[in-house]
Design a protein around this motif. Structure first.
Motif, PDB file in Angstrom:
ATOM      1  N   VAL A  66       5.263  -3.289  -7.882  1.00 44.64           N
ATOM      2  CA  VAL A  66       4.330  -2.167  -7.884  1.00 44.64           C
ATOM      3  C   VAL A  66       3.340  -2.321  -6.739  1.00 44.64           C
ATOM      4  O   VAL A  66       2.990  -3.442  -6.345  1.00 44.64           O
ATOM      5  CB  VAL A  66       3.573  -2.058  -9.227  1.00 44.64           C
ATOM      6  CG1 VAL A  66       4.535  -1.848 -10.375  1.00 44.64           C
ATOM      7  CG2 VAL A  66       2.707  -3.289  -9.459  1.00 44.64           C
ATOM      8  N   PRO A  67       2.892  -1.221  -6.144  1.00 46.25           N
ATOM      9  CA  PRO A  67       1.877  -1.304  -5.085  1.00 46.25           C
ATOM     10  C   PRO A  67       0.570  -1.894  -5.608  1.00 46.25           C
ATOM     11  O   PRO A  67       0.231  -1.755  -6.785  1.00 46.25           O
ATOM     12  CB  PRO A  67       1.690   0.156  -4.655  1.00 46.25           C
ATOM     13  CG  PRO A  67       2.924   0.855  -5.122  1.00 46.25           C
ATOM     14  CD  PRO A  67       3.337   0.156  -6.379  1.00 46.25           C
TER      15      PRO A  67
ATOM     16  N   HIS B  39       8.053   8.965  -8.960  1.00 52.27           N
ATOM     17  CA  HIS B  39       8.788   8.042  -8.093  1.00 52.27           C
ATOM     18  C   HIS B  39       7.929   6.827  -7.763  1.00 52.27           C
ATOM     19  O   HIS B  39       8.395   5.680  -7.806  1.00 52.27           O
ATOM     20  CB  HIS B  39       9.203   8.771  -6.812  1.00 52.27           C
ATOM     21  CG  HIS B  39      10.170   8.008  -5.973  1.00 52.27           C
ATOM     22  ND1 HIS B  39      11.521   8.230  -6.002  1.00 52.27           N
ATOM     23  CD2 HIS B  39       9.972   7.000  -5.078  1.00 52.27           C
ATOM     24  CE1 HIS B  39      12.130   7.396  -5.159  1.00 52.27           C
ATOM     25  NE2 HIS B  39      11.208   6.655  -4.585  1.00 52.27           N
ATOM     26  N   LEU B  40       6.676   7.085  -7.440  1.00 48.21           N
ATOM     27  CA  LEU B  40       5.730   6.008  -7.137  1.00 48.21           C
ATOM     28  C   LEU B  40       5.645   5.014  -8.289  1.00 48.21           C
ATOM     29  O   LEU B  40       5.632   3.793  -8.080  1.00 48.21           O
ATOM     30  CB  LEU B  40       4.362   6.624  -6.854  1.00 48.21           C
ATOM     31  CG  LEU B  40       3.151   5.710  -6.748  1.00 48.21           C
ATOM     32  CD1 LEU B  40       3.271   4.806  -5.530  1.00 48.21           C
ATOM     33  CD2 LEU B  40       1.873   6.534  -6.650  1.00 48.21           C
ATOM     34  N   ASN B  41       5.620   5.530  -9.505  1.00 44.97           N
ATOM     35  CA  ASN B  41       5.450   4.667 -10.677  1.00 44.97           C
ATOM     36  C   ASN B  41       6.694   3.854 -11.006  1.00 44.97           C
ATOM     37  O   ASN B  41       6.653   2.994 -11.896  1.00 44.97           O
ATOM     38  CB  ASN B  41       5.025   5.494 -11.878  1.00 44.97           C
ATOM     39  CG  ASN B  41       3.578   5.953 -11.781  1.00 44.97           C
ATOM     40  OD1 ASN B  41       2.772   5.359 -11.065  1.00 44.97           O
ATOM     41  ND2 ASN B  41       3.236   7.016 -12.489  1.00 44.97           N
TER      42      ASN B  41
ATOM     43  N   SER C  65      -4.150  11.340 -12.492  1.00 46.16           N
ATOM     44  CA  SER C  65      -4.407  10.381 -13.574  1.00 46.16           C
ATOM     45  C   SER C  65      -3.137   9.644 -13.995  1.00 46.16           C
ATOM     46  O   SER C  65      -3.211   8.609 -14.668  1.00 46.16           O
ATOM     47  CB  SER C  65      -5.018  11.096 -14.787  1.00 46.16           C
ATOM     48  OG  SER C  65      -4.058  11.948 -15.407  1.00 46.16           O
ATOM     49  N   GLU C  66      -1.966  10.157 -13.592  1.00 49.32           N
ATOM     50  CA  GLU C  66      -0.700   9.507 -13.941  1.00 49.32           C
ATOM     51  C   GLU C  66      -0.388   8.326 -13.022  1.00 49.32           C
ATOM     52  O   GLU C  66       0.543   7.568 -13.290  1.00 49.32           O
ATOM     53  CB  GLU C  66       0.438  10.526 -13.877  1.00 49.32           C
ATOM     54  CG  GLU C  66       0.322  11.659 -14.889  1.00 49.32           C
ATOM     55  CD  GLU C  66       0.322  11.150 -16.324  1.00 49.32           C
ATOM     56  OE1 GLU C  66       1.142  10.262 -16.639  1.00 49.32           O
ATOM     57  OE2 GLU C  66      -0.504  11.646 -17.122  1.00 49.32           O
ATOM     58  N   ILE C  67      -1.126   8.181 -11.937  1.00 50.05           N
ATOM     59  CA  ILE C  67      -0.921   7.032 -11.047  1.00 50.05           C
ATOM     60  C   ILE C  67      -1.475   5.788 -11.719  1.00 50.05           C
ATOM     61  O   ILE C  67      -2.629   5.750 -12.156  1.00 50.05           O
ATOM     62  CB  ILE C  67      -1.595   7.277  -9.682  1.00 50.05           C
ATOM     63  CG1 ILE C  67      -0.882   8.436  -8.959  1.00 50.05           C
ATOM     64  CG2 ILE C  67      -1.559   6.018  -8.826  1.00 50.05           C
ATOM     65  CD1 ILE C  67      -1.519   8.802  -7.634  1.00 50.05           C
ATOM     66  N   LYS C  68      -0.656   4.756 -11.784  1.00 50.25           N
ATOM     67  CA  LYS C  68      -1.016   3.558 -12.553  1.00 50.25           C
ATOM     68  C   LYS C  68      -1.826   2.559 -11.742  1.00 50.25           C
ATOM     69  O   LYS C  68      -2.472   1.677 -12.306  1.00 50.25           O
ATOM     70  CB  LYS C  68       0.258   2.893 -13.075  1.00 50.25           C
ATOM     71  CG  LYS C  68       1.073   3.783 -14.011  1.00 50.25           C
ATOM     72  CD  LYS C  68       2.377   3.116 -14.407  1.00 50.25           C
ATOM     73  CE  LYS C  68       3.203   4.034 -15.325  1.00 50.25           C
ATOM     74  NZ  LYS C  68       4.507   3.404 -15.695  1.00 50.25           N
ATOM     75  N   GLN C  69      -1.778   2.674 -10.415  1.00 51.54           N
ATOM     76  CA  GLN C  69      -2.446   1.702  -9.556  1.00 51.54           C
ATOM     77  C   GLN C  69      -3.825   2.215  -9.135  1.00 51.54           C
ATOM     78  O   GLN C  69      -4.110   3.412  -9.246  1.00 51.54           O
ATOM     79  CB  GLN C  69      -1.599   1.417  -8.320  1.00 51.54           C
ATOM     80  CG  GLN C  69      -0.332   0.649  -8.603  1.00 51.54           C
ATOM     81  CD  GLN C  69       0.740   1.503  -9.241  1.00 51.54           C
ATOM     82  OE1 GLN C  69       0.916   2.657  -8.878  1.00 51.54           O
ATOM     83  NE2 GLN C  69       1.452   0.945 -10.210  1.00 51.54           N
TER      84      GLN C  69
ATOM     85  N   ILE D  28       0.868  -1.181   0.000  1.00 54.13           N
ATOM     86  CA  ILE D  28       0.000   0.000   0.000  1.00 54.13           C
ATOM     87  C   ILE D  28       0.900   1.225   0.000  1.00 54.13           C
ATOM     88  O   ILE D  28       1.596   1.503   0.984  1.00 54.13           O
ATOM     89  CB  ILE D  28      -0.918   0.013   1.238  1.00 54.13           C
ATOM     90  CG1 ILE D  28      -1.755  -1.271   1.308  1.00 54.13           C
ATOM     91  CG2 ILE D  28      -1.814   1.260   1.220  1.00 54.13           C
ATOM     92  CD1 ILE D  28      -2.465  -1.455   2.636  1.00 54.13           C
ATOM     93  N   ALA D  29       0.925   1.961  -1.098  1.00 52.60           N
ATOM     94  CA  ALA D  29       1.692   3.208  -1.170  1.00 52.60           C
ATOM     95  C   ALA D  29       0.846   4.337  -0.604  1.00 52.60           C
ATOM     96  O   ALA D  29      -0.362   4.404  -0.842  1.00 52.60           O
ATOM     97  CB  ALA D  29       2.093   3.514  -2.607  1.00 52.60           C
ATOM     98  N   HIS D  30       1.479   5.247   0.119  1.00 54.54           N
ATOM     99  CA  HIS D  30       0.740   6.243   0.895  1.00 54.54           C
ATOM    100  C   HIS D  30       1.329   7.632   0.658  1.00 54.54           C
ATOM    101  O   HIS D  30       2.439   7.946   1.096  1.00 54.54           O
ATOM    102  CB  HIS D  30       0.830   5.851   2.379  1.00 54.54           C
ATOM    103  CG  HIS D  30       0.111   6.765   3.313  1.00 54.54           C
ATOM    104  ND1 HIS D  30       0.174   6.618   4.685  1.00 54.54           N
ATOM    105  CD2 HIS D  30      -0.686   7.847   3.106  1.00 54.54           C
ATOM    106  CE1 HIS D  30      -0.545   7.552   5.258  1.00 54.54           C
ATOM    107  NE2 HIS D  30      -1.069   8.327   4.318  1.00 54.54           N
TER     108      HIS D  30
END
Length: 265
Positions: free
Chosen positions: A41-42, A34-36, A68-72, A3-5
């Motif tokens: 992947v989360p 960075h998240l991506n 919208s750029e977050i893939k998860q 779980i990314a937060h």
């Protein structure tokens, strides 16, 4: 389960700065980039409030573009800087957060850990409140799968951090919240935003973690007479890693590029 937060993005209209000084939009973009890159992947990304800074339609338009750029899959609750009407109208995510008042939800489909969104914001105010309505809702939500590993996400911190100028805007009735959580040992984490710093403590027999902001950090000043202050410290996020043998392990993850990897450990 990963779980990314993220928290406290304080997104502004395109071209405008947070507090007239800091490019919070660029810092949010860097956090998402960075998240991506995370591997593995989360399974899901959570954002614990203050998506935007002043609750304006232009800010939510920008937020929708950036997020919208977050893939998860994405779960969001509002913070004190969010406007409930505009938050709902923006429909930042589906199906959560679109038609709820308050924005409470139960998300069970992303892995072994059930994620409960608890909205304790008070419209028009900067503090939060775990009131009787919130207590009833949370008790019923936790009872539905009382033995399932659970993470509760909220915006305001329900404890006294010792930083005077943020504690006056914390969550009222935090002791009542702790008493509810005490009765449900499967609650492995309570996570918050609002405080713009990473902290952890025992709370209601569980562990409570606050997330850093992707933009400025509220100054760690424990003098009760300290004036309000913030710093541009390295932005960061949290990564909550659930494993059957340990439960949730929470990692503090700095955002940016750093020297390495180097061939040693």
């Amino acid at each position: 389960m990963l779980i990314a937060h993220l928290s406290d993005l304080h997104i502004r209209p395109q071209g405008q700065l947070y507090q007239g000084l800091v490019d919070s939009n660029a810092m949010c973009e860097a956090a998402i980039a960075h998240l991506n890159t995370l591997n593995p992947v989360p399974d899901v990304v959570i954002v614990t409030g203050d998506i935007v800074d002043r609750g304006s339609p232009a800010e939510y338009m920008m937020a929708k573009k950036l997020l919208s750029e977050i893939k998860q899959p994405l779960l969001i609750i509002p913070g004190n800087h969010d406007d409930r009407h505009e938050f709902r109208s923006a429909r930042l995510i589906e199906p959560y957060g679109a038609d709820l008042e308050p924005f409470n939800f139960i998300a069970s489909e992303f892995g072994p850990v059930r994620i409960i969104g608890l909205d304790i914001t008070v419209p028009g105010k900067h503090h939060g409140n775990f009131d009787a309505q919130s207590k009833e809702w949370l008790e019923n939500a936790l009872a539905q799968e009382a033995d399932r590993p659970t993470l509760i996400m909220m915006h305001h911190h329900p404890f006294l951090s010792g930083i005077p100028y943020i504690d006056i805007y914390g969550c009222e009735n935090g002791e009542s919240l702790a008493n509810v959580i005490q009765r449900f040992p499967a609650v492995e984490r309570v996570v918050c935003g609002h405080i713009h710093r990473a902290m952890q403590l025992r709370f209601g027999g569980s562990v409570l973690c606050t997330a850093p902001s992707t933009t400025t950090a509220i100054a760690l000043q424990l003098d009760p007479d300290a004036p309000e202050a913030s710093f541009i410290e390295p932005p960061a996020m949290l990564l909550h890693h659930w494993k059957p043998d340990t439960g949730i392990i929470t990692h503090w993850v700095p955002i940016g590029s750093f020297p390495g990897p180097m061939p040693f450990a």
